[in-house]
Design a protein around this motif. Structure first.
Motif, PDB file in Angstrom:
ATOM      1  N   THR A   1      -5.574  -9.122 -17.405  1.00 48.07           N
ATOM      2  CA  THR A   1      -4.442  -8.200 -17.567  1.00 48.07           C
ATOM      3  C   THR A   1      -3.268  -8.977 -18.159  1.00 48.07           C
ATOM      4  O   THR A   1      -3.396 -10.148 -18.492  1.00 48.07           O
ATOM      5  CB  THR A   1      -4.007  -7.617 -16.204  1.00 48.07           C
ATOM      6  OG1 THR A   1      -3.437  -8.692 -15.435  1.00 48.07           O
ATOM      7  CG2 THR A   1      -5.169  -7.009 -15.443  1.00 48.07           C
TER       8      THR A   1
ATOM      9  N   SER B   1       1.389   1.297 -15.152  1.00 47.22           N
ATOM     10  CA  SER B   1       1.593   1.293 -16.607  1.00 47.22           C
ATOM     11  C   SER B   1       0.663   0.340 -17.343  1.00 47.22           C
ATOM     12  O   SER B   1       0.625   0.343 -18.571  1.00 47.22           O
ATOM     13  CB  SER B   1       3.053   0.944 -16.937  1.00 47.22           C
ATOM     14  OG  SER B   1       3.365  -0.338 -16.423  1.00 47.22           O
ATOM     15  N   SER B   2      -0.077  -0.517 -16.613  1.00 46.83           N
ATOM     16  CA  SER B   2      -1.012  -1.427 -17.289  1.00 46.83           C
ATOM     17  C   SER B   2      -2.030  -1.982 -16.291  1.00 46.83           C
ATOM     18  O   SER B   2      -1.948  -1.706 -15.088  1.00 46.83           O
ATOM     19  CB  SER B   2      -0.255  -2.580 -17.967  1.00 46.83           C
ATOM     20  OG  SER B   2       0.407  -3.370 -17.012  1.00 46.83           O
TER      21      SER B   2
ATOM     22  N   ASN C   1       0.378  -1.628  -5.861  1.00 48.21           N
ATOM     23  CA  ASN C   1      -0.308  -2.486  -6.836  1.00 48.21           C
ATOM     24  C   ASN C   1       0.668  -3.240  -7.738  1.00 48.21           C
ATOM     25  O   ASN C   1       0.317  -4.315  -8.237  1.00 48.21           O
ATOM     26  CB  ASN C   1      -1.255  -1.617  -7.679  1.00 48.21           C
ATOM     27  CG  ASN C   1      -1.748  -2.353  -8.899  1.00 48.21           C
ATOM     28  OD1 ASN C   1      -2.612  -3.224  -8.810  1.00 48.21           O
ATOM     29  ND2 ASN C   1      -1.179  -2.035 -10.060  1.00 48.21           N
TER      30      ASN C   1
ATOM     31  N   ARG D   1       7.983   0.498 -14.330  1.00 42.60           N
ATOM     32  CA  ARG D   1       9.270   0.642 -15.044  1.00 42.60           C
ATOM     33  C   ARG D   1       9.094   1.373 -16.375  1.00 42.60           C
ATOM     34  O   ARG D   1       9.949   2.126 -16.785  1.00 42.60           O
ATOM     35  CB  ARG D   1       9.887  -0.742 -15.314  1.00 42.60           C
ATOM     36  CG  ARG D   1      10.456  -1.400 -14.091  1.00 42.60           C
ATOM     37  CD  ARG D   1      10.728  -2.859 -14.341  1.00 42.60           C
ATOM     38  NE  ARG D   1       9.496  -3.556 -14.719  1.00 42.60           N
ATOM     39  CZ  ARG D   1       9.424  -4.851 -15.014  1.00 42.60           C
ATOM     40  NH1 ARG D   1      10.506  -5.584 -14.984  1.00 42.60           N
ATOM     41  NH2 ARG D   1       8.275  -5.399 -15.322  1.00 42.60           N
ATOM     42  N   ARG D   2       7.968   1.156 -17.072  1.00 46.94           N
ATOM     43  CA  ARG D   2       7.823   1.672 -18.449  1.00 46.94           C
ATOM     44  C   ARG D   2       7.399   3.140 -18.463  1.00 46.94           C
ATOM     45  O   ARG D   2       6.223   3.471 -18.341  1.00 46.94           O
ATOM     46  CB  ARG D   2       6.817   0.808 -19.214  1.00 46.94           C
ATOM     47  CG  ARG D   2       7.367  -0.566 -19.584  1.00 46.94           C
ATOM     48  CD  ARG D   2       6.294  -1.473 -20.110  1.00 46.94           C
ATOM     49  NE  ARG D   2       5.337  -1.859 -19.069  1.00 46.94           N
ATOM     50  CZ  ARG D   2       4.227  -2.549 -19.298  1.00 46.94           C
ATOM     51  NH1 ARG D   2       3.907  -2.896 -20.515  1.00 46.94           N
ATOM     52  NH2 ARG D   2       3.431  -2.864 -18.292  1.00 46.94           N
TER      53      ARG D   2
ATOM     54  N   LEU E   1      11.028  -1.676  -9.026  1.00 48.13           N
ATOM     55  CA  LEU E   1      10.870  -2.093  -7.623  1.00 48.13           C
ATOM     56  C   LEU E   1      11.653  -3.357  -7.292  1.00 48.13           C
ATOM     57  O   LEU E   1      11.706  -3.765  -6.138  1.00 48.13           O
ATOM     58  CB  LEU E   1       9.378  -2.258  -7.293  1.00 48.13           C
ATOM     59  CG  LEU E   1       8.591  -0.946  -7.353  1.00 48.13           C
ATOM     60  CD1 LEU E   1       7.099  -1.193  -7.143  1.00 48.13           C
ATOM     61  CD2 LEU E   1       9.107   0.065  -6.333  1.00 48.13           C
TER      62      LEU E   1
ATOM     63  N   TYR F   1       5.157 -16.712  -5.882  1.00 48.79           N
ATOM     64  CA  TYR F   1       4.151 -15.635  -5.929  1.00 48.79           C
ATOM     65  C   TYR F   1       3.269 -15.706  -4.691  1.00 48.79           C
ATOM     66  O   TYR F   1       3.053 -14.710  -3.994  1.00 48.79           O
ATOM     67  CB  TYR F   1       3.315 -15.809  -7.197  1.00 48.79           C
ATOM     68  CG  TYR F   1       2.207 -14.808  -7.422  1.00 48.79           C
ATOM     69  CD1 TYR F   1       2.485 -13.457  -7.607  1.00 48.79           C
ATOM     70  CD2 TYR F   1       0.874 -15.219  -7.496  1.00 48.79           C
ATOM     71  CE1 TYR F   1       1.460 -12.547  -7.851  1.00 48.79           C
ATOM     72  CE2 TYR F   1      -0.153 -14.313  -7.739  1.00 48.79           C
ATOM     73  CZ  TYR F   1       0.153 -12.982  -7.916  1.00 48.79           C
ATOM     74  OH  TYR F   1      -0.863 -12.083  -8.156  1.00 48.79           O
TER      75      TYR F   1
HETATM   76  N1  NAP Z   1      -4.603 -10.097 -13.053  1.00 47.52           N
HETATM   77  C1  NAP Z   1      -4.869 -10.989 -12.127  1.00 47.52           C
HETATM   78  O1  NAP Z   1      -5.489 -12.039 -12.396  1.00 47.52           O
HETATM   79  C2  NAP Z   1      -4.465 -10.720 -10.699  1.00 47.52           C
HETATM   80  C3  NAP Z   1      -4.987 -11.535  -9.704  1.00 47.52           C
HETATM   81  C4  NAP Z   1      -4.618 -11.324  -8.388  1.00 47.52           C
HETATM   82  C5  NAP Z   1      -3.754 -10.293  -8.075  1.00 47.52           C
HETATM   83  N2  NAP Z   1      -3.246  -9.501  -9.056  1.00 47.52           N
HETATM   84  C6  NAP Z   1      -2.312  -8.448  -8.667  1.00 47.52           C
HETATM   85  O2  NAP Z   1      -2.699  -7.216  -9.233  1.00 47.52           O
HETATM   86  C7  NAP Z   1      -1.577  -6.357  -9.315  1.00 47.52           C
HETATM   87  C8  NAP Z   1      -1.570  -5.671 -10.665  1.00 47.52           C
HETATM   88  O3  NAP Z   1      -1.326  -6.635 -11.671  1.00 47.52           O
HETATM   89  P1  NAP Z   1      -2.138  -6.685 -13.054  1.00 47.52           P
HETATM   90  O4  NAP Z   1      -3.017  -7.848 -12.988  1.00 47.52           O
HETATM   91  O5  NAP Z   1      -2.700  -5.347 -13.351  1.00 47.52           O
HETATM   92  O6  NAP Z   1      -0.963  -7.094 -14.056  1.00 47.52           O
HETATM   93  P2  NAP Z   1      -0.097  -6.243 -15.093  1.00 47.52           P
HETATM   94  O7  NAP Z   1      -0.962  -5.636 -16.120  1.00 47.52           O
HETATM   95  O8  NAP Z   1       0.997  -7.158 -15.521  1.00 47.52           O
HETATM   96  O9  NAP Z   1       0.489  -5.075 -14.202  1.00 47.52           O
HETATM   97  C9  NAP Z   1       1.587  -5.250 -13.357  1.00 47.52           C
HETATM   98  C10 NAP Z   1       2.167  -3.891 -13.084  1.00 47.52           C
HETATM   99  O10 NAP Z   1       3.289  -4.047 -12.189  1.00 47.52           O
HETATM  100  C11 NAP Z   1       4.377  -3.330 -12.731  1.00 47.52           C
HETATM  101  N3  NAP Z   1       5.649  -3.967 -12.370  1.00 47.52           N
HETATM  102  C12 NAP Z   1       6.022  -5.246 -12.583  1.00 47.52           C
HETATM  103  N4  NAP Z   1       7.297  -5.424 -12.189  1.00 47.52           N
HETATM  104  C13 NAP Z   1       7.724  -4.222 -11.724  1.00 47.52           C
HETATM  105  C14 NAP Z   1       8.961  -3.753 -11.206  1.00 47.52           C
HETATM  106  N5  NAP Z   1      10.052  -4.551 -11.105  1.00 47.52           N
HETATM  107  N6  NAP Z   1       9.059  -2.453 -10.829  1.00 47.52           N
HETATM  108  C15 NAP Z   1       7.997  -1.631 -10.953  1.00 47.52           C
HETATM  109  N7  NAP Z   1       6.795  -2.008 -11.436  1.00 47.52           N
HETATM  110  C16 NAP Z   1       6.683  -3.297 -11.830  1.00 47.52           C
HETATM  111  C17 NAP Z   1       4.180  -3.373 -14.253  1.00 47.52           C
HETATM  112  O11 NAP Z   1       4.788  -2.265 -14.880  1.00 47.52           O
HETATM  113  P3  NAP Z   1       6.162  -2.278 -15.716  1.00 47.52           P
HETATM  114  O12 NAP Z   1       6.199  -3.555 -16.489  1.00 47.52           O
HETATM  115  O13 NAP Z   1       6.051  -1.055 -16.564  1.00 47.52           O
HETATM  116  O14 NAP Z   1       7.228  -2.169 -14.694  1.00 47.52           O
HETATM  117  C18 NAP Z   1       2.663  -3.222 -14.352  1.00 47.52           C
HETATM  118  O15 NAP Z   1       2.314  -1.867 -14.327  1.00 47.52           O
HETATM  119  C19 NAP Z   1      -0.352  -7.234  -9.046  1.00 47.52           C
HETATM  120  O16 NAP Z   1       0.121  -7.016  -7.742  1.00 47.52           O
HETATM  121  C20 NAP Z   1      -0.894  -8.643  -9.185  1.00 47.52           C
HETATM  122  O17 NAP Z   1      -0.167  -9.579  -8.416  1.00 47.52           O
HETATM  123  C21 NAP Z   1      -3.589  -9.695 -10.362  1.00 47.52           C
END
Ligand code: NAP
Length: 261
Positions: A185, A13-14, A85, A36-37, A60, A150
């Motif tokens: 993000t 979703s993002s 992811n 979720r969204r 999740l 985390y």
């Molecule tokens: N951005 C960074 O700097 C960074 C660095 C290292 C690793 N990561 C990893 O990259 C991955 C993607 O994150 P992002 O950076 O793209 O952040 P993000 O934009 O906040 O995306 C997180 C995603 O996870 C979903 N999510 C969160 N809680 C959830 C739940 N309870 N059930 C189902 N879906 C859930 C959110 O969707 P909903 O809110 O719609 O549920 C959203 O689509 C994550 O695993 C994060 O740990 C990110």
């Protein structure tokens, strides 16, 4: 490579998940989009090139509810690739943080990875092909301040992927673990504070990261090449794991001295 492949992306979703969906759909993949969204997923599905994308809204953090829903969709439409992811981060010190926050981080960042992988694995092994991709984090290699839950969950997911890779070796199923540094993000905005509320604002590290599109492009390339691991990003957030291999003491001092937000 991805044309006609059914790919299940969580956290679509993002951020990184949305960018992965856009890039994989552009290469002809059929997507199952989870988060979720529902509205965001629906909007994304409608905007993607190609027909037959599916929306599978799941929380999740509630696998008792999510798994039967996922099982029902996969029974009719088995997937070729799972991208774990979805994730949630943290901004709070050990001494302040409710145990419930640790549990929530483990549910979404670790147990969901295990459970969803278990759902798809029998089909992948029976076909003798496919991939499990898990987006972990540099925090799954190097621990730093304010991210104990985390980092713990991401280290666990990395260990799980290492074991899975060993177990399925030679059976046609690829296992890619991704270690992003900072990516621009909503991850910091949604990060849990000591009591489990969202932090509700971004922070300079994340704002200075690479774009979700750059991150997704590197992931898609690593998937196409059948890699086991990918470290992606820029600056110290991606140098740290490489430095740690050779100078672990130095990295410990660096993270202890750094001010994290
Ligand atoms: N951005 C960074 O700097 C960074 C660095 C290292 C690793 N990561 C990893 O990259 C991955 C993607 O994150 P992002 O950076 O793209 O952040 P993000 O934009 O906040 O995306 C997180 C995603 O996870 C979903 N999510 C969160 N809680 C959830 C739940 N309870 N059930 C189902 N879906 C859930 C959110 O969707 P909903 O809110 O719609 O549920 C959203 O689509 C994550 O695993 C994060 O740990 C990110």
């Amino acid at each position: 490579m991805f044309k006609g492949k059914r790919i299940w992306i969580t956290g679509a979703s993002s951020g990184i998940g949305q960018a992965l969906a856009e890039q994989l759909a552009a290469q002809g993949a059929l997507l199952v989009l989870s988060a979720r969204r529902r509205a965001q997923l629906q909007q994304l599905a409608e905007s993607l090139p190609g027909q037959g994308h599916q929306v599978l809204p799941l929380d999740l953090a509630d696998l008792d509810d999510a798994l039967p829903k996922a099982r029902a969709v996969l029974a009719d439409h088995p997937v070729d690739i799972l991208i774990n992811n979805a994730g949630i981060s943290q901004r709070s010190r050990v001494q302040d943080t409710d145990l419930a926050v640790y549990r929530r981080l483990m549910e979404v960042d670790y147990f969901a990875v295990v459970a969803l992988t278990q759902l798809v694995l029998p089909t992948l092994l029976a076909k003798g092909q496919g991939q499990v991709v898990t987006v972990a984090s540099v925090a799954g290699k190097v621990g730093s301040k304010l991210r104990s839950g985390y980092s713990g969950a991401k280290f666990a997911a990395v260990g799980f992927m290492d074991c899975l890779r060993a177990e399925v070796a030679g059976q046609g199923v690829g296992c890619l673990t991704v270690f992003p540094g900072y990516v621009q993000t909503d991850i910091a905005k949604a990060a849990l504070t000591a009591t489990g509320q969202a932090q509700d604002h971004s922070d300079p590290g994340v704002d200075g990261g690479i774009s979700p599109g750059q991150c997704a492009q590197a992931i898609v390339q690593a998937m196409a090449k059948g890699k086991d691991e990918l470290i992606v990003g820029r600056g110290i957030s991606v140098l740290a794991p490489r430095l740690q291999r050779f100078f672990p003491g130095l990295v410990r001092k660096m993270v202890a001295r750094s001010q994290y937000t």
